[in-house]
Design an enzyme around this catalytic site. Structure first.
Site, short mmCIF file in Angstrom:
data_model
loop_
_atom_site.label_atom_id
_atom_site.label_comp_id
_atom_site.label_asym_id
_atom_site.label_seq_id
_atom_site.Cartn_x
_atom_site.Cartn_y
_atom_site.Cartn_z
N GLU A 1 0.83 -1.20 0.00
CA GLU A 1 0.00 0.00 0.00
C GLU A 1 0.86 1.25 0.00
OE1 GLU A 1 -2.32 3.39 1.59
OE2 GLU A 1 -0.53 2.49 2.47
N GLU A 2 1.96 1.20 0.75
CA GLU A 2 2.73 2.43 1.00
C GLU A 2 3.36 3.04 -0.24
OE1 GLU A 2 2.37 4.09 3.43
OE2 GLU A 2 2.02 2.88 5.20
N HIS B 1 4.13 7.07 9.67
CA HIS B 1 5.38 7.04 8.88
C HIS B 1 6.61 7.48 9.67
CE1 HIS B 1 2.89 7.47 4.89
NE2 HIS B 1 2.54 6.42 5.60
#
Lengths: 457, 457
Positions: B326-327, B424
């Site tokens: 996803e990132e 993050h």
């Protein structure tokens, strides 16, 4: 005639709608100021990091009194003053030791203990004895003196994890700490160990006050962590002969002079009608007292600061009150109510924040049905900010003595899931408080005080 | 005839009321199990502490795939399998350095930097240049090539602290990170510094992906903390000549093979109707990826485990999906939707948890009006658990590709206040997740999946 009535009705409706819009707009300003330029977090940093734990009667409690006085003076509130009050002066002492002894499996091993607040110490000889584990006072009574005499009673009823309101879970377990030592002493116990009142299984010890009854021996009492309580319980199951040793040096001294700290903004239209917003300034000695209740104190000061920052001149007199000695005596709360009665002050509402600096979810109110309805009627104004829980019933320990004067009391309700991780522990520190949650709480409290100021209760 | 209609109506009503009571009772059981015997927290401990950060293509990502496969096998789900997918393999490199140079006031001083995900490195020579601070792309365009060429662009627009939904505040600032390097390169910039996307002013650096456009030079890009961004901005104000040096060694390698991990319980009545509940297994390399998105993964597994623990046999097939990448690519989400289409699978709903393991407040749904109404109609069943926010619009990045197949997508909504403190960063670790909040989230997701399973959408 009909037309005039219709017009009047429309006018009334238009006024009401306009009022709602005006209120919604002002409340938006309150939240904007609190989130973009709030000062509650920096106040809390000072109170927790520069002053720290501030048990009644300690030098730190005195420092907190002086700090909050100066802080409110700096903000230019109309009046800032102290209410003298004599408070208990209990000290933990330097050394606390706990140890399982004569365990078949482990021999001797240390277990962290912490003295319950107000408890007597064991002195340097400590207390040594076999353990009797019980879940409640009924079980204690059933076992009776023949089993309990000369032993240490181990209260080990957990808080019920299934309850969404963790304060209900706390209430369901807290008599073990509050009355356990007295109940156990009735049957000749020589000491008490209490499972920490925590929603979590971990290695953190939670202190908190115990209250000795009259005409019953005062026996020493300590808390152990929930993880250690489970460990000890398992061990006892296989090895009921094992013993426990603990040593504490806590003692209660003579009462000392301390203070509630009051700051107020005078009302422009009804200066004699007083609205209180407060928290308690004292905390346990083990911790920085960040959630309990540094948060409530700085939020209360912030409510008045927000009004000043937004140039809001309240109609009624708004008071921020830092109560002293909630944790082990409630002397400040009692003194405040006593002085209010003596001085014939008219309090129209009192709001307390003493459930931590967590995410706001609502308010609870104790008062007449019409007062409750009024509060519930404002609920929709708070929905944009995530507050949906407006409840009948609520208040706070420090403002509860005002109930004898029929003052409606309101409890600020932050979410309760995390509170009993930190409550009365060394980890109730500044780092455990989230800035935005604290600020949203202050804004929510200010919004409610604004509405009460505008419309009464 | 009328009487028969009336009787039928009453019967229908009674059935509906009985249905509501039955649902409320089962949902209560779900929460009880999750709070008293939940396993999501221990799963998260393993994923974060024993595996840790797991960027796509890393050995840790492979370990996470194998762990989640084994975990779901251990729980005895009916089928557990992997979906192969090629993913980007970006590496940060060992060394990251940042430094203010030629400052009139400080001379040279270090500033912590972290490379944006997918960004090219500077190599050992680093990038040195004067800084041009801008708030947005319009300002960048106005300054144009004559001002920007050969300089480092410093994007410094904060997230708006006044927005209650911090994801809105994030959306309002995130194009600086996502497109900033490409936009700056159009005007000849040699590097980019981005203010960390955080709701807080502190010293924590936040990485996250940037996406280089076609036919524009790829220039190196780093984030600095919000506190350093304010500091640097103040410094630049008085000293516009100062320079900045940074050195990064990040690089994009060839794509590598990885996997989505799928576990399912087969439906008893409509096995061909599939309900997905998922999160993404990859995370940034800097952190343990606890909130983002270890929480969503373990909650999704926990949904199926709760059903098994409660002996609930779903009518429809329930799938827990751990999406990969996803990132920095969304390859897993795209692959999942591609395979669903290829295999003619009928998905009736997809739910994603990718907003952290915080306190549940509601759900948001993207779908037809009737699908939205159905979800909103269930809201009252969640009120006892503190969920009041049921919204039109919602989903998650990984399930968004299913929208092209008209699958209704639902986003699990925890409270958003704390998310952008951790997002993050190196502090998005296990300790940042609260056990009860995580468990309440899993229970809320299971309750919703149960309702969809019972009644469809």
């Amino acid at each position: 005639m009909k037309r005039i009535m219709l017009l009047s009705l429309l006018l009334l409706l238009a006024t009401a709608v306009h009022g709602q819009e005006k209120d919604a707009a002002f409340i938006r300003k309150i939240y904007d100021e609190a989130l973009a330029k709030g000062e509650s977090y920096e106040m809390l940093r000072y109170l927790t990091k520069n002053i720290g734990g501030r048990l009644s009667g300690s030098p730190q409690a005195a420092a907190a009194v002086e700090w909050s006085r100066q802080q409110m003076m700096t903000y230019g509130f109309d009046t800032v003053y102290l209410q003298p009050v004599m408070v208990p002066h209990w000290e933990r002492g330097e050394v606390e030791k706990g140890r399982i002894v004569n365990s078949k499996k482990y021999g001797s091993m240390p277990i962290e203990v912490t003295a319950l607040g107000n408890s007597v110490g064991t002195g340097p000889k400590g207390t040594l004895g076999r353990l009797i584990e019980v879940k409640d006072f009924q079980q204690l009574a059933e076992l009776g003196e023949k089993t309990i005499k000369g032993k240490i009673v181990f209260f080990n009823r957990p808080m019920d994890p299934r309850l969404l309101d963790t304060f209900s879970a706390y209430s369901g377990a807290s008599n073990q700490r509050g009355s356990g030592p007295t109940e156990a002493a009735k049957y000749g116990a020589i000491g008490v160990i209490v499972r920490s009142l925590s929603s979590y299984k971990d290695g953190v010890v939670h202190t908190g006050s115990t209250n000795y009854g009259l005409n019953v021996p005062k026996i020493p009492a300590v808390a152990i962590s929930t993880a250690d309580a489970d460990f000890l319980s398992d061990l006892l199951h296989d090895d009921p002969e094992l013993q426990f040793y603990f040593e504490t040096h806590s003692q209660m001294h003579e009462d000392v002079l301390s203070y509630n700290v009051v700051g107020e903004i005078k009302g422009t239209q009804f200066p004699d009608e007083i609205i209180v917003v407060g928290g308690h300034l004292d905390s346990w000695d083990l911790s920085e007292g960040a959630h309990d209740d540094g948060a409530g104190c700085v939020q209360s000061i912030e409510v008045l600061r927000l009004f000043k920052a937004l140039n809001y001149r309240p109609k009624r007199t708004i008071r921020a009150v830092m109560f002293m000695n909630e944790e082990n005596g409630l002397r400040g709360g009692r003194k405040y109510a006593e002085l209010a009665a003596e001085n014939n002050e008219k309090h129209i509402a009192a709001l307390e924040s003493d459930r931590g600096g967590f995410l706001p979810v609502g308010f609870g109110i104790t008062g007449t049905e019409s007062q409750q309805n009024k509060l519930l009627g404002w609920a929709s104004l708070f929905e944009p900010y995530g507050l949906f829980q407006f409840k009948r019933g609520g208040g706070g320990a420090d403002i509860s003595p005002l109930r004898t004067q029929d003052v409606p009391t309101i409890g600020y309700l932050p979410d309760s899931q995390r509170y009993f991780k930190y409550h009365h522990t060394p980890i109730d520190n500044f780092e455990a408080v989230n800035q935005r949650e604290l600020e949203l709480g202050a804004a929510s409290m200010a919004a409610l005080i604004y509405l009460i100021d505008q419309y009464g209760l």
